[in-house]
Design a protein around this motif. Sequence first.
Motif, PDB file in Angstrom:
ATOM      1  N   GLU A  39       0.832  -1.206   0.000  1.00 18.76           N
ATOM      2  CA  GLU A  39       0.000   0.000   0.000  1.00 18.76           C
ATOM      3  C   GLU A  39       0.868   1.258   0.000  1.00 18.76           C
ATOM      4  OE1 GLU A  39      -3.075   2.339   2.997  1.00 18.76           O
ATOM      5  OE2 GLU A  39      -2.687   0.194   3.293  1.00 18.76           O
ATOM      6  N   LEU A  40       1.905   1.263   0.841  1.00 14.05           N
ATOM      7  CA  LEU A  40       2.789   2.423   0.903  1.00 14.05           C
ATOM      8  C   LEU A  40       3.534   2.618  -0.412  1.00 14.05           C
ATOM      9  CD1 LEU A  40       4.199   1.826   4.494  1.00 14.05           C
ATOM     10  CD2 LEU A  40       2.659   3.668   3.810  1.00 14.05           C
ATOM     11  N   HIS A  41       4.005   1.523  -0.979  1.00 14.21           N
ATOM     12  CA  HIS A  41       4.680   1.595  -2.274  1.00 14.21           C
ATOM     13  C   HIS A  41       3.743   2.193  -3.324  1.00 14.21           C
ATOM     14  CE1 HIS A  41       7.131   0.482  -5.728  1.00 14.21           C
ATOM     15  NE2 HIS A  41       6.108  -0.188  -6.221  1.00 14.21           N
ATOM     16  N   GLY A  42       2.470   1.863  -3.226  1.00 16.48           N
ATOM     17  CA  GLY A  42       1.492   2.384  -4.172  1.00 16.48           C
ATOM     18  C   GLY A  42       1.211   3.862  -4.025  1.00 16.48           C
ATOM     19  N   ASN A  43       1.694   4.472  -2.944  1.00 17.86           N
ATOM     20  CA  ASN A  43       1.509   5.913  -2.748  1.00 17.86           C
ATOM     21  C   ASN A  43       2.400   6.742  -3.664  1.00 17.86           C
ATOM     22  OD1 ASN A  43      -0.395   5.674  -0.717  1.00 17.86           O
ATOM     23  ND2 ASN A  43       1.109   5.774   0.944  1.00 17.86           N
ATOM     24  N   GLY A  44       3.259   6.074  -4.424  1.00 20.29           N
ATOM     25  CA  GLY A  44       4.310   6.753  -5.174  1.00 20.29           C
ATOM     26  C   GLY A  44       3.905   8.028  -5.871  1.00 20.29           C
ATOM     27  N   GLU A  45       2.812   8.004  -6.618  1.00 19.39           N
ATOM     28  CA  GLU A  45       2.429   9.178  -7.408  1.00 19.39           C
ATOM     29  C   GLU A  45       2.062  10.363  -6.533  1.00 19.39           C
ATOM     30  OE1 GLU A  45      -0.558   8.250 -10.223  1.00 19.39           O
ATOM     31  OE2 GLU A  45       0.675   6.822 -11.370  1.00 19.39           O
ATOM     32  N   ALA A  46       1.549  10.101  -5.343  1.00 22.53           N
ATOM     33  CA  ALA A  46       1.123  11.190  -4.463  1.00 22.53           C
ATOM     34  C   ALA A  46       2.252  11.713  -3.573  1.00 22.53           C
ATOM     35  CB  ALA A  46      -0.041  10.722  -3.592  1.00 22.53           C
ATOM     36  N   VAL A  47       3.327  10.957  -3.495  1.00 17.92           N
ATOM     37  CA  VAL A  47       4.397  11.297  -2.551  1.00 17.92           C
ATOM     38  C   VAL A  47       5.065  12.619  -2.902  1.00 17.92           C
ATOM     39  CG1 VAL A  47       6.691  10.608  -1.746  1.00 17.92           C
ATOM     40  CG2 VAL A  47       4.835   8.940  -1.798  1.00 17.92           C
ATOM     41  N   GLU A  48       5.387  12.815  -4.181  1.00 22.10           N
ATOM     42  CA  GLU A  48       6.129  14.015  -4.571  1.00 22.10           C
ATOM     43  C   GLU A  48       5.398  15.291  -4.170  1.00 22.10           C
ATOM     44  OE1 GLU A  48       9.191  13.842  -5.809  1.00 22.10           O
ATOM     45  OE2 GLU A  48       9.015  11.659  -5.600  1.00 22.10           O
ATOM     46  N   ALA A  49       4.106  15.366  -4.489  1.00 16.77           N
ATOM     47  CA  ALA A  49       3.341  16.572  -4.154  1.00 16.77           C
ATOM     48  C   ALA A  49       3.227  16.751  -2.651  1.00 16.77           C
ATOM     49  CB  ALA A  49       1.956  16.498  -4.785  1.00 16.77           C
ATOM     50  N   ALA A  50       3.038  15.647  -1.920  1.00 20.69           N
ATOM     51  CA  ALA A  50       2.919  15.731  -0.466  1.00 20.69           C
ATOM     52  C   ALA A  50       4.219  16.225   0.153  1.00 20.69           C
ATOM     53  CB  ALA A  50       2.525  14.369   0.100  1.00 20.69           C
ATOM     54  N   LEU A  51       5.345  15.733  -0.342  1.00 14.18           N
ATOM     55  CA  LEU A  51       6.641  16.171   0.175  1.00 14.18           C
ATOM     56  C   LEU A  51       6.896  17.636  -0.160  1.00 14.18           C
ATOM     57  CD1 LEU A  51       8.884  13.077  -0.628  1.00 14.18           C
ATOM     58  CD2 LEU A  51       8.194  13.884   1.633  1.00 14.18           C
ATOM     59  N   ASP A  52       6.519  18.059  -1.364  1.00 17.22           N
ATOM     60  CA  ASP A  52       6.689  19.464  -1.737  1.00 17.22           C
ATOM     61  C   ASP A  52       5.969  20.373  -0.746  1.00 17.22           C
ATOM     62  OD1 ASP A  52       8.141  18.699  -3.948  1.00 17.22           O
ATOM     63  OD2 ASP A  52       6.490  18.963  -5.371  1.00 17.22           O
ATOM     64  N   GLY A  53       4.714  20.035  -0.452  1.00 16.13           N
ATOM     65  CA  GLY A  53       3.923  20.869   0.445  1.00 16.13           C
ATOM     66  C   GLY A  53       4.457  20.857   1.870  1.00 16.13           C
ATOM     67  N   LEU A  54       4.787  19.662   2.356  1.00 21.32           N
ATOM     68  CA  LEU A  54       5.279  19.553   3.727  1.00 21.32           C
ATOM     69  C   LEU A  54       6.598  20.294   3.899  1.00 21.32           C
ATOM     70  CD1 LEU A  54       5.126  18.411   6.580  1.00 21.32           C
ATOM     71  CD2 LEU A  54       6.201  16.310   5.725  1.00 21.32           C
ATOM     72  N   ALA A  55       7.530  20.094   2.963  1.00 22.53           N
ATOM     73  CA  ALA A  55       8.824  20.764   3.064  1.00 22.53           C
ATOM     74  C   ALA A  55       8.656  22.279   3.049  1.00 22.53           C
ATOM     75  CB  ALA A  55       9.743  20.307   1.933  1.00 22.53           C
ATOM     76  N   ALA A  56       7.755  22.773   2.208  1.00 21.49           N
ATOM     77  CA  ALA A  56       7.534  24.219   2.134  1.00 21.49           C
ATOM     78  C   ALA A  56       7.007  24.754   3.466  1.00 21.49           C
ATOM     79  CB  ALA A  56       6.553  24.535   1.007  1.00 21.49           C
ATOM     80  N   ARG A  57       6.076  24.033   4.074  1.00 23.16           N
ATOM     81  CA  ARG A  57       5.514  24.492   5.349  1.00 23.16           C
ATOM     82  C   ARG A  57       6.558  24.439   6.465  1.00 23.16           C
ATOM     83  NH1 ARG A  57       1.440  21.220   3.365  1.00 23.16           N
ATOM     84  NH2 ARG A  57       1.851  19.559   4.887  1.00 23.16           N
ATOM     85  N   LEU A  58       7.364  23.398   6.483  1.00 24.31           N
ATOM     86  CA  LEU A  58       8.392  23.290   7.517  1.00 24.31           C
ATOM     87  C   LEU A  58       9.446  24.385   7.371  1.00 24.31           C
ATOM     88  CD1 LEU A  58       8.885  19.403   7.629  1.00 24.31           C
ATOM     89  CD2 LEU A  58       7.733  20.841   9.328  1.00 24.31           C
ATOM     90  N   ARG A  59       9.809  24.708   6.127  1.00 22.00           N
ATOM     91  CA  ARG A  59      10.789  25.787   5.925  1.00 22.00           C
ATOM     92  C   ARG A  59      10.248  27.107   6.447  1.00 22.00           C
ATOM     93  NH1 ARG A  59      10.918  24.195   0.689  1.00 22.00           N
ATOM     94  NH2 ARG A  59      10.414  26.316   0.015  1.00 22.00           N
ATOM     95  N   VAL A  60       8.981  27.384   6.183  1.00 23.44           N
ATOM     96  CA  VAL A  60       8.366  28.617   6.670  1.00 23.44           C
ATOM     97  C   VAL A  60       8.407  28.669   8.198  1.00 23.44           C
ATOM     98  CG1 VAL A  60       6.178  29.865   6.884  1.00 23.44           C
ATOM     99  CG2 VAL A  60       6.892  28.969   4.658  1.00 23.44           C
ATOM    100  N   ALA A  61       8.280  27.501   8.825  1.00 23.84           N
ATOM    101  CA  ALA A  61       8.312  27.419  10.288  1.00 23.84           C
ATOM    102  C   ALA A  61       9.737  27.468  10.843  1.00 23.84           C
ATOM    103  CB  ALA A  61       7.621  26.141  10.745  1.00 23.84           C
TER     104      ALA A  61
END
Length: 380
Positions: free
Chosen positions: A194-216
Amino acid sequence: MTDLRLSGAHVLDAEGWTARDLAWSGGIIGEADAPAVDLEGYRVLPGIVDPHGDGFERHMAPRRGALRAAEGGVVATAAELAANGITTGVMAQFWSWEGGMRGPDFAEHVFDSVARTRDTLEIDLRLQLRLETHYLESFARAEAAVARYGIDYVVFNDHLPHDRLAEGRRPPRLTGQALKSGRNPDAHFALLLELHGNGEAVEAALDGLAARLRVAGVRLGSHDDADAETRAAWRARGVGLSEFPETEAAALAARAAGEGVILGAPNVVRGASHKGNASAAELIAAGLCDALASDYHYPAPLAAVLRLVETGLCDWPRAWALVSSGPARLLGLGDRGDLVPGRRADLVILDRTDRVVATIAGGRVAYMTGAVTERFLRAG
Protein backbone atom coordinates in the motif's frame (compact mmCIF):
# COMPACT_ATOMS: atom_id res chain seq x y z
CA MET A 1 32.33 25.91 40.50
CA THR A 2 30.72 27.47 37.44
CA ASP A 3 33.51 30.01 36.83
CA LEU A 4 36.96 28.51 36.29
CA ARG A 5 40.30 28.97 34.60
CA LEU A 6 42.21 26.03 33.17
CA SER A 7 45.99 26.41 33.02
CA GLY A 8 48.90 24.29 31.86
CA ALA A 9 46.94 22.26 29.30
CA HIS A 10 47.38 22.14 25.54
CA VAL A 11 44.28 23.71 23.97
CA LEU A 12 43.14 22.87 20.44
CA ASP A 13 42.53 25.98 18.32
CA ALA A 14 41.83 26.25 14.61
CA GLU A 15 45.58 26.57 13.90
CA GLY A 16 46.65 23.69 16.15
CA TRP A 17 47.67 23.04 19.74
CA THR A 18 48.56 26.00 21.93
CA ALA A 19 49.64 26.22 25.56
CA ARG A 20 47.31 28.84 27.00
CA ASP A 21 44.86 29.44 29.78
CA LEU A 22 41.17 28.96 29.11
CA ALA A 23 38.62 30.65 31.36
CA TRP A 24 34.88 31.02 31.47
CA SER A 25 32.28 32.90 33.47
CA GLY A 26 28.53 32.36 33.47
CA GLY A 27 29.00 29.49 31.03
CA ILE A 28 30.69 31.71 28.41
CA ILE A 29 34.37 31.61 27.44
CA GLY A 30 36.25 34.79 28.29
CA GLU A 31 38.13 36.52 31.07
CA ALA A 32 37.27 35.35 34.55
CA ASP A 33 38.54 36.10 38.03
CA ALA A 34 38.14 32.46 38.96
CA PRO A 35 39.97 29.57 40.61
CA ALA A 36 42.66 27.97 38.43
CA VAL A 37 42.81 24.25 37.68
CA ASP A 38 46.28 22.92 36.90
CA LEU A 39 45.81 20.70 33.83
CA GLU A 40 49.42 20.13 32.87
CA GLY A 41 49.60 16.86 30.95
CA TYR A 42 46.03 17.10 29.65
CA ARG A 43 44.50 18.35 26.40
CA VAL A 44 41.43 20.56 26.07
CA LEU A 45 39.26 20.55 22.95
CA PRO A 46 35.89 21.99 21.91
CA GLY A 47 32.92 19.89 22.98
CA ILE A 48 31.67 17.42 20.38
CA VAL A 49 28.51 18.42 18.50
CA ASP A 50 26.73 15.25 17.37
CA PRO A 51 24.27 16.05 14.55
CA HIS A 52 22.65 12.61 14.38
CA GLY A 53 22.62 9.76 16.87
CA ASP A 54 20.16 6.97 17.58
CA GLY A 55 22.18 5.07 20.17
CA PHE A 56 19.62 6.15 22.78
CA GLU A 57 17.06 3.46 21.92
CA ARG A 58 18.35 0.92 24.44
CA HIS A 59 18.02 3.53 27.19
CA MET A 60 14.51 4.58 26.21
CA ALA A 61 13.18 1.04 25.75
CA PRO A 62 15.57 -1.56 27.19
CA ARG A 63 12.88 -4.21 26.66
CA ARG A 64 9.92 -3.69 24.38
CA GLY A 65 6.94 -2.57 26.43
CA ALA A 66 8.76 -2.92 29.75
CA LEU A 67 8.92 0.75 30.76
CA ARG A 68 6.28 3.44 30.45
CA ALA A 69 8.12 6.48 31.84
CA ALA A 70 11.33 7.21 29.93
CA GLU A 71 12.75 10.21 31.81
CA GLY A 72 15.38 7.92 33.33
CA GLY A 73 16.34 6.86 29.83
CA VAL A 74 16.86 10.49 28.82
CA VAL A 75 19.14 11.05 31.81
CA ALA A 76 21.08 7.87 30.98
CA THR A 77 21.42 8.99 27.36
CA ALA A 78 22.76 12.38 28.43
CA ALA A 79 25.26 10.68 30.75
CA GLU A 80 26.52 8.45 27.95
CA LEU A 81 26.86 11.40 25.60
CA ALA A 82 28.84 13.35 28.19
CA ALA A 83 31.10 10.37 28.92
CA ASN A 84 32.06 10.42 25.24
CA GLY A 85 32.78 14.16 25.09
CA ILE A 86 29.50 15.10 23.40
CA THR A 87 28.16 18.41 24.70
CA THR A 88 25.44 18.85 22.07
CA GLY A 89 23.56 15.72 21.03
CA VAL A 90 20.81 15.42 18.42
CA MET A 91 18.55 12.45 19.12
CA ALA A 92 17.51 11.14 15.69
CA GLN A 93 14.09 9.56 16.21
CA PHE A 94 12.30 7.62 13.48
CA TRP A 95 8.71 8.42 12.52
CA SER A 96 7.98 5.40 10.41
CA TRP A 97 5.49 2.80 9.22
CA GLU A 98 7.99 0.28 10.62
CA GLY A 99 6.31 0.60 14.02
CA GLY A 100 7.73 -0.39 17.39
CA MET A 101 10.59 1.92 18.39
CA ARG A 102 10.34 3.51 14.95
CA GLY A 103 6.63 4.25 15.05
CA PRO A 104 4.81 7.52 15.87
CA ASP A 105 3.61 6.35 19.29
CA PHE A 106 7.14 5.63 20.47
CA ALA A 107 8.44 8.83 18.83
CA GLU A 108 5.96 10.96 20.76
CA HIS A 109 6.91 9.06 23.91
CA VAL A 110 10.56 10.00 23.34
CA PHE A 111 9.76 13.62 22.48
CA ASP A 112 7.58 14.01 25.56
CA SER A 113 10.21 12.46 27.84
CA VAL A 114 12.91 14.76 26.47
CA ALA A 115 10.66 17.81 26.85
CA ARG A 116 10.10 17.00 30.54
CA THR A 117 13.78 16.35 31.25
CA ARG A 118 16.07 18.41 29.02
CA ASP A 119 16.15 21.54 31.22
CA THR A 120 17.64 19.50 34.08
CA LEU A 121 20.58 18.27 31.99
CA GLU A 122 24.03 19.78 31.57
CA ILE A 123 24.43 18.87 27.90
CA ASP A 124 22.27 20.36 25.17
CA LEU A 125 19.93 17.56 24.09
CA ARG A 126 18.09 18.26 20.84
CA LEU A 127 15.59 16.39 18.65
CA GLN A 128 15.46 15.31 15.04
CA LEU A 129 12.37 13.73 13.48
CA ARG A 130 13.19 11.20 10.74
CA LEU A 131 10.12 10.97 8.54
CA GLU A 132 9.45 8.12 6.12
CA THR A 133 8.61 9.65 2.76
CA HIS A 134 5.78 7.27 1.78
CA TYR A 135 4.02 7.34 5.16
CA LEU A 136 1.51 9.90 3.90
CA GLU A 137 -1.23 9.08 6.36
CA SER A 138 1.01 10.24 9.22
CA PHE A 139 2.35 13.46 7.71
CA ALA A 140 -0.16 15.67 9.53
CA ARG A 141 0.55 13.99 12.87
CA ALA A 142 4.30 14.34 12.34
CA GLU A 143 3.96 18.01 11.42
CA ALA A 144 1.89 18.60 14.55
CA ALA A 145 4.56 16.90 16.68
CA VAL A 146 7.25 19.13 15.17
CA ALA A 147 5.27 22.20 16.21
CA ARG A 148 4.25 20.86 19.62
CA TYR A 149 7.76 19.88 20.72
CA GLY A 150 9.67 22.69 19.01
CA ILE A 151 11.63 20.27 16.82
CA ASP A 152 13.90 22.28 14.52
CA TYR A 153 15.38 19.49 12.40
CA VAL A 154 13.52 17.06 10.13
CA VAL A 155 15.18 14.47 7.91
CA PHE A 156 13.47 12.45 5.18
CA ASN A 157 14.07 8.69 4.79
CA ASP A 158 12.74 6.02 2.48
CA HIS A 159 13.26 2.47 3.74
CA LEU A 160 10.76 0.77 1.46
CA PRO A 161 12.27 -2.03 -0.71
CA HIS A 162 10.72 -0.61 -3.87
CA ASP A 163 12.36 -2.99 -6.35
CA ARG A 164 10.91 -6.10 -4.74
CA LEU A 165 7.56 -4.49 -4.02
CA ALA A 166 7.25 -3.41 -7.66
CA GLU A 167 7.52 -7.12 -8.54
CA GLY A 168 5.02 -8.10 -5.86
CA ARG A 169 7.68 -10.05 -3.96
CA ARG A 170 8.18 -10.15 -0.22
CA PRO A 171 11.36 -8.43 0.94
CA PRO A 172 13.98 -10.32 2.97
CA ARG A 173 13.52 -10.46 6.75
CA LEU A 174 9.87 -9.48 6.42
CA THR A 175 8.72 -11.79 9.22
CA GLY A 176 11.16 -10.39 11.77
CA GLN A 177 10.32 -6.82 10.78
CA ALA A 178 6.60 -7.57 11.05
CA LEU A 179 6.94 -9.00 14.53
CA LYS A 180 8.90 -5.95 15.70
CA SER A 181 6.11 -3.74 14.40
CA GLY A 182 3.41 -5.80 16.14
CA ARG A 183 1.83 -6.96 12.87
CA ASN A 184 1.47 -10.39 11.40
CA PRO A 185 3.63 -10.92 8.27
CA ASP A 186 0.69 -10.90 5.84
CA ALA A 187 -0.65 -7.61 7.21
CA HIS A 188 2.83 -6.11 7.17
CA PHE A 189 3.39 -7.11 3.55
CA ALA A 190 0.01 -5.64 2.60
CA LEU A 191 1.02 -2.37 4.28
CA LEU A 192 4.30 -2.26 2.36
CA LEU A 193 2.47 -2.75 -0.93
CA GLU A 194 0.00 0.00 0.00
CA LEU A 195 2.79 2.42 0.90
CA HIS A 196 4.68 1.60 -2.27
CA GLY A 197 1.49 2.38 -4.17
CA ASN A 198 1.51 5.91 -2.75
CA GLY A 199 4.31 6.75 -5.17
CA GLU A 200 2.43 9.18 -7.41
CA ALA A 201 1.12 11.19 -4.46
CA VAL A 202 4.40 11.30 -2.55
CA GLU A 203 6.13 14.02 -4.57
CA ALA A 204 3.34 16.57 -4.15
CA ALA A 205 2.92 15.73 -0.47
CA LEU A 206 6.64 16.17 0.17
CA ASP A 207 6.69 19.46 -1.74
CA GLY A 208 3.92 20.87 0.44
CA LEU A 209 5.28 19.55 3.73
CA ALA A 210 8.82 20.76 3.06
CA ALA A 211 7.53 24.22 2.13
CA ARG A 212 5.51 24.49 5.35
CA LEU A 213 8.39 23.29 7.52
CA ARG A 214 10.79 25.79 5.93
CA VAL A 215 8.37 28.62 6.67
CA ALA A 216 8.31 27.42 10.29
CA GLY A 217 12.12 27.69 10.40
CA VAL A 218 12.79 23.94 10.49
CA ARG A 219 16.13 22.72 9.13
CA LEU A 220 15.67 19.96 6.53
CA GLY A 221 17.86 17.05 5.49
CA SER A 222 17.68 13.93 3.37
CA HIS A 223 19.05 10.55 4.44
CA ASP A 224 20.99 8.07 2.27
CA ASP A 225 21.01 10.04 -1.00
CA ALA A 226 21.75 7.43 -3.64
CA ASP A 227 22.93 9.68 -6.47
CA ALA A 228 23.16 13.24 -7.79
CA GLU A 229 19.61 13.09 -9.15
CA THR A 230 18.20 12.23 -5.75
CA ARG A 231 20.09 15.11 -4.16
CA ALA A 232 18.83 17.48 -6.86
CA ALA A 233 15.24 16.47 -6.13
CA TRP A 234 15.66 17.25 -2.46
CA ARG A 235 17.46 20.49 -3.27
CA ALA A 236 14.45 21.62 -5.28
CA ARG A 237 12.38 21.33 -2.10
CA GLY A 238 14.85 23.38 -0.07
CA VAL A 239 16.28 20.35 1.72
CA GLY A 240 19.83 21.54 2.21
CA LEU A 241 21.59 18.82 4.24
CA SER A 242 22.71 15.45 2.90
CA GLU A 243 22.96 12.86 5.67
CA PHE A 244 25.07 9.78 4.94
CA PRO A 245 25.10 10.00 1.10
CA GLU A 246 25.53 6.50 -0.26
CA THR A 247 27.79 7.44 -3.17
CA GLU A 248 30.56 9.86 -4.02
CA ALA A 249 28.35 11.25 -6.80
CA ALA A 250 25.69 12.26 -4.28
CA ALA A 251 28.28 13.87 -1.99
CA LEU A 252 29.85 15.69 -4.95
CA ALA A 253 26.47 17.04 -5.98
CA ALA A 254 25.82 18.36 -2.49
CA ARG A 255 29.27 19.96 -2.29
CA ALA A 256 28.90 21.59 -5.73
CA ALA A 257 25.66 23.22 -4.55
CA GLY A 258 27.19 24.41 -1.28
CA GLU A 259 25.11 22.00 0.79
CA GLY A 260 26.21 20.33 4.01
CA VAL A 261 27.36 16.71 4.01
CA ILE A 262 27.12 14.61 7.18
CA LEU A 263 28.81 11.21 7.33
CA GLY A 264 28.82 8.44 9.89
CA ALA A 265 31.73 8.29 12.33
CA PRO A 266 31.39 4.48 12.66
CA ASN A 267 32.10 4.25 8.93
CA VAL A 268 35.46 5.94 9.56
CA VAL A 269 36.25 3.70 12.52
CA ARG A 270 35.38 0.50 10.64
CA GLY A 271 37.18 1.65 7.52
CA ALA A 272 34.05 1.12 5.42
CA SER A 273 30.27 1.35 5.43
CA HIS A 274 28.55 -1.63 7.05
CA LYS A 275 26.07 -1.50 4.12
CA GLY A 276 28.66 -1.34 1.36
CA ASN A 277 28.13 2.37 0.63
CA ALA A 278 30.81 4.98 0.01
CA SER A 279 33.78 5.02 2.39
CA ALA A 280 33.58 8.00 4.75
CA ALA A 281 37.37 8.18 4.95
CA GLU A 282 37.64 8.42 1.17
CA LEU A 283 35.00 11.14 1.05
CA ILE A 284 36.82 13.06 3.79
CA ALA A 285 40.09 12.74 1.88
CA ALA A 286 38.29 14.19 -1.16
CA GLY A 287 37.01 17.14 0.88
CA LEU A 288 33.41 15.96 0.73
CA CYS A 289 32.48 16.00 4.40
CA ASP A 290 31.43 18.81 6.74
CA ALA A 291 30.50 16.82 9.82
CA LEU A 292 30.68 13.39 11.39
CA ALA A 293 27.81 11.93 13.41
CA SER A 294 27.77 9.18 16.02
CA ASP A 295 24.99 7.37 14.11
CA TYR A 296 24.43 4.23 16.20
CA HIS A 297 27.51 4.42 18.50
CA TYR A 298 28.23 7.40 20.78
CA PRO A 299 31.97 6.67 21.22
CA ALA A 300 32.44 6.84 17.44
CA PRO A 301 33.09 10.60 16.92
CA LEU A 302 36.19 10.63 19.14
CA ALA A 303 37.32 7.26 17.78
CA ALA A 304 36.91 8.53 14.21
CA VAL A 305 39.06 11.60 14.92
CA LEU A 306 41.79 9.42 16.41
CA ARG A 307 41.62 7.17 13.36
CA LEU A 308 41.85 10.09 10.92
CA VAL A 309 44.86 11.52 12.76
CA GLU A 310 46.55 8.13 13.11
CA THR A 311 46.25 7.37 9.39
CA GLY A 312 47.44 10.85 8.41
CA LEU A 313 44.24 11.75 6.55
CA CYS A 314 43.74 14.81 8.75
CA ASP A 315 45.67 16.79 11.32
CA TRP A 316 44.02 17.44 14.69
CA PRO A 317 42.37 20.79 13.81
CA ARG A 318 40.81 19.49 10.61
CA ALA A 319 39.71 16.18 12.12
CA TRP A 320 38.25 17.80 15.23
CA ALA A 321 36.39 20.40 13.16
CA LEU A 322 34.38 17.51 11.70
CA VAL A 323 32.93 16.82 15.17
CA SER A 324 32.77 20.36 16.54
CA SER A 325 32.68 23.52 14.42
CA GLY A 326 31.49 21.68 11.29
CA PRO A 327 28.31 20.18 12.73
CA ALA A 328 27.67 23.33 14.79
CA ARG A 329 27.67 25.36 11.58
CA LEU A 330 25.33 22.96 9.77
CA LEU A 331 22.89 23.04 12.68
CA GLY A 332 22.97 26.83 12.83
CA LEU A 333 24.56 26.85 16.30
CA GLY A 334 26.91 29.79 16.01
CA ASP A 335 27.54 29.93 19.76
CA ARG A 336 29.67 26.77 19.96
CA GLY A 337 32.18 24.59 18.14
CA ASP A 338 35.43 26.32 19.05
CA LEU A 339 37.14 27.71 22.14
CA VAL A 340 37.12 31.46 21.55
CA PRO A 341 35.76 34.28 23.72
CA GLY A 342 32.00 34.64 23.56
CA ARG A 343 31.30 30.99 22.81
CA ARG A 344 29.59 28.58 25.17
CA ALA A 345 32.01 26.91 27.55
CA ASP A 346 31.57 23.49 25.93
CA LEU A 347 34.76 21.48 26.10
CA VAL A 348 36.22 18.03 26.54
CA ILE A 349 39.41 17.11 28.41
CA LEU A 350 41.55 14.18 27.25
CA ASP A 351 44.33 12.47 29.15
CA ARG A 352 47.60 11.20 27.66
CA THR A 353 45.82 8.09 26.32
CA ASP A 354 43.21 10.25 24.54
CA ARG A 355 40.50 9.05 26.89
CA VAL A 356 37.73 11.46 27.87
CA VAL A 357 38.26 12.32 31.53
CA ALA A 358 36.01 15.38 31.76
CA THR A 359 33.25 17.06 29.79
CA ILE A 360 32.15 20.62 30.53
CA ALA A 361 28.87 21.83 29.01
CA GLY A 362 27.79 25.42 29.37
CA GLY A 363 30.47 25.86 32.01
CA ARG A 364 29.13 23.01 34.17
CA VAL A 365 30.63 19.59 34.76
CA ALA A 366 28.67 17.00 32.81
CA TYR A 367 31.17 14.17 33.28
CA MET A 368 34.41 13.69 35.20
CA THR A 369 36.43 10.68 36.23
CA GLY A 370 39.84 9.61 37.49
CA ALA A 371 42.82 11.64 38.59
CA VAL A 372 41.69 14.88 36.94
CA THR A 373 38.91 15.08 39.54
CA GLU A 374 41.48 15.76 42.25
CA ARG A 375 42.82 18.74 40.33
CA PHE A 376 39.37 20.30 40.05
CA LEU A 377 38.71 19.68 43.74
CA ARG A 378 41.96 21.36 44.70
CA ALA A 379 40.92 24.43 42.69
CA GLY A 380 37.70 24.63 44.66
